[in-house]
Design a protein around this motif. Structure first.
Motif, PDB file in Angstrom:
ATOM      1  N   UNK A  82       0.836  -1.203   0.000  1.00  0.00           N
ATOM      2  CA  UNK A  82       0.000   0.000   0.000  1.00  0.00           C
ATOM      3  C   UNK A  82       0.868   1.249   0.000  1.00  0.00           C
ATOM      4  N   UNK A  83       1.831   1.302   0.890  1.00  0.00           N
ATOM      5  CA  UNK A  83       2.695   2.474   0.988  1.00  0.00           C
ATOM      6  C   UNK A  83       3.448   2.698  -0.321  1.00  0.00           C
ATOM      7  N   UNK A  84       4.000   1.639  -0.868  1.00  0.00           N
ATOM      8  CA  UNK A  84       4.770   1.759  -2.107  1.00  0.00           C
ATOM      9  C   UNK A  84       3.896   2.241  -3.254  1.00  0.00           C
ATOM     10  N   UNK A  85       2.703   1.665  -3.373  1.00  0.00           N
ATOM     11  CA  UNK A  85       1.814   2.024  -4.476  1.00  0.00           C
ATOM     12  C   UNK A  85       1.310   3.458  -4.359  1.00  0.00           C
ATOM     13  N   UNK A 204      -5.822   8.902   6.738  1.00  0.00           N
ATOM     14  CA  UNK A 204      -5.881  10.075   5.867  1.00  0.00           C
ATOM     15  C   UNK A 204      -6.184   9.533   4.470  1.00  0.00           C
ATOM     16  N   UNK A 205      -7.453   9.330   4.216  1.00  0.00           N
ATOM     17  CA  UNK A 205      -7.868   8.594   3.029  1.00  0.00           C
ATOM     18  C   UNK A 205      -8.143   9.440   1.810  1.00  0.00           C
ATOM     19  N   UNK A 216       2.709   6.824   5.286  1.00  0.00           N
ATOM     20  CA  UNK A 216       3.433   5.953   6.203  1.00  0.00           C
ATOM     21  C   UNK A 216       2.612   4.704   6.490  1.00  0.00           C
ATOM     22  N   UNK A 217       3.246   3.722   7.089  1.00  0.00           N
ATOM     23  CA  UNK A 217       2.606   2.428   7.326  1.00  0.00           C
ATOM     24  C   UNK A 217       1.359   2.531   8.202  1.00  0.00           C
ATOM     25  N   UNK A 218       1.291   3.547   9.060  1.00  0.00           N
ATOM     26  CA  UNK A 218       0.134   3.682   9.958  1.00  0.00           C
ATOM     27  C   UNK A 218      -0.987   4.522   9.345  1.00  0.00           C
ATOM     28  N   UNK A 219      -0.956   4.708   8.031  1.00  0.00           N
ATOM     29  CA  UNK A 219      -1.977   5.442   7.291  1.00  0.00           C
ATOM     30  C   UNK A 219      -1.992   6.932   7.636  1.00  0.00           C
ATOM     31  N   UNK A 220      -0.849   7.465   8.078  1.00  0.00           N
ATOM     32  CA  UNK A 220      -0.689   8.900   8.238  1.00  0.00           C
ATOM     33  C   UNK A 220       0.320   9.382   7.197  1.00  0.00           C
TER      34      UNK A 220
END
Length: 290
Positions: A82-85, A204-205, A216-220
């Motif tokens: 997810x982070x990479x994409x 943060x969608x 970041x990995x924690x969706x921030x």
């Protein structure tokens, strides 16, 4: 357009994408991929990037979908996908707005039945903000004997209460201004089956891409102001991502499946697929947008 790999997508010229806003859907399996794609297109996203493993395709009898969807082939369950994409797409579309989600997830923002996502982000930019905080709200089928993977659009339920927030701190244990960690839903009720780092429901969608911005990995994001739930002077718009993902995982994981015969409890309510219902439950707010 079908990109044979994430590297091929990374090498594509940004001029090929046109204007946004854009949506990226990470398909972990075939569950409700088409409905997720249709949902973001109906909200007004100009183009959808569907990341999917080989063998997962859109139906050929939906040409109107194919014309607005690019497929990126990738093993989507690999760590860091997810982070990479998302960061790859950020680099491609500076200045454009981006929403990312998984299959079986559906974005709702205030008045989304009547106003496009373009109208929503235009208002947010007028307020000098570049992000909309979203809360991931768990959906689940009402009868797991009929829907063993807990996925049913027609009988979806949601928790009507049980949400709370806790102070967010940085690595130095300093309180982060206007940031909170939000909890609730199935991750809270069945927390013994959910690793602690995965229990937050905030993401943060929906945000505006710019050079140097990183998910970041924690969706921030690495810009702390973009992680805030409100600006300094008044409440800001928030949104919700209604998601079958946790329910599906809890029902398909051998470690939790046999412990959960039913997701319903006394605070379960039928999901009406309505932004008004989410607002009434306190799961989003329009801020100053009327």
């Amino acid at each position: 357009m079908i990109y044979p790999s994430l590297d091929a997508f990374r090498a594509a010229p940004p001029s090929a994408f046109g204007k946004g806003p854009f949506a990226m859907i990470i398909a972990e399996d075939a569950t409700e991929v088409v409905s997720t794609v249709m949902h973001v297109l109906q909200l007004g996203f100009a183009r959808v990037f569907l990341m999917a493993p080989k063998g997962l395709d859109l139906p050929e009898n939906e040409p109107e979908i194919a014309n607005q969807v690019d497929i990126i082939r990738h093993r989507t369950r690999q760590p860091g996908t997810v982070v990479d994409a998302v960061n790859t797409l950020i680099d491609k579309i500076p200045g454009e707005w981006l929403h990312y989600c998984f299959n079986g997830e559906y974005l709702f923002y205030p008045f989304c039945e009547d106003r496009t996502v373009g109208e929503a982000v235009s208002f947010v930019m007028e307020e000098r903000r570049s992000s909309i905080l979203t809360y991931v709200i768990d959906l689940y089928a009402d009868d797991l004997s009929l829907y063993p993977d807990a996925v049913s659009l027609d009988t979806a339920h949601v928790d009507g209460s049980g949400y709370y927030a806790a102070t967010r701190r940085n690595e130095d244990d300093d309180v982060l201004e206007r940031q909170l960690n939000f909890y609730g839903g199935l991750r809270w009720r069945f927390e013994e089956h959910v690793p602690e780092p995965k229990r937050k429901i905030d993401r943060v969608g929906l945000f505006r891409a710019r050079p140097g911005l990183r998910l970041r990995e924690d969706h921030t994001l690495n810009d702390e102001e973009m992680n805030t739930y409100a600006c300094r002077w008044h409440h800001s718009m928030s949104a919700a991502i209604c998601s079958f993902r946790v329910a599906k995982a809890l029902r398909t994981n051998p470690g939790s499946r046999d412990d959960i015969p039913d997701f319903r409890w006394h605070k379960s309510v039928r999901f009406q697929w309505s932004s008004q219902q989410l607002a009434q439950l306190g799961l989003m707010e329009p801020g100053q947008w009327f």
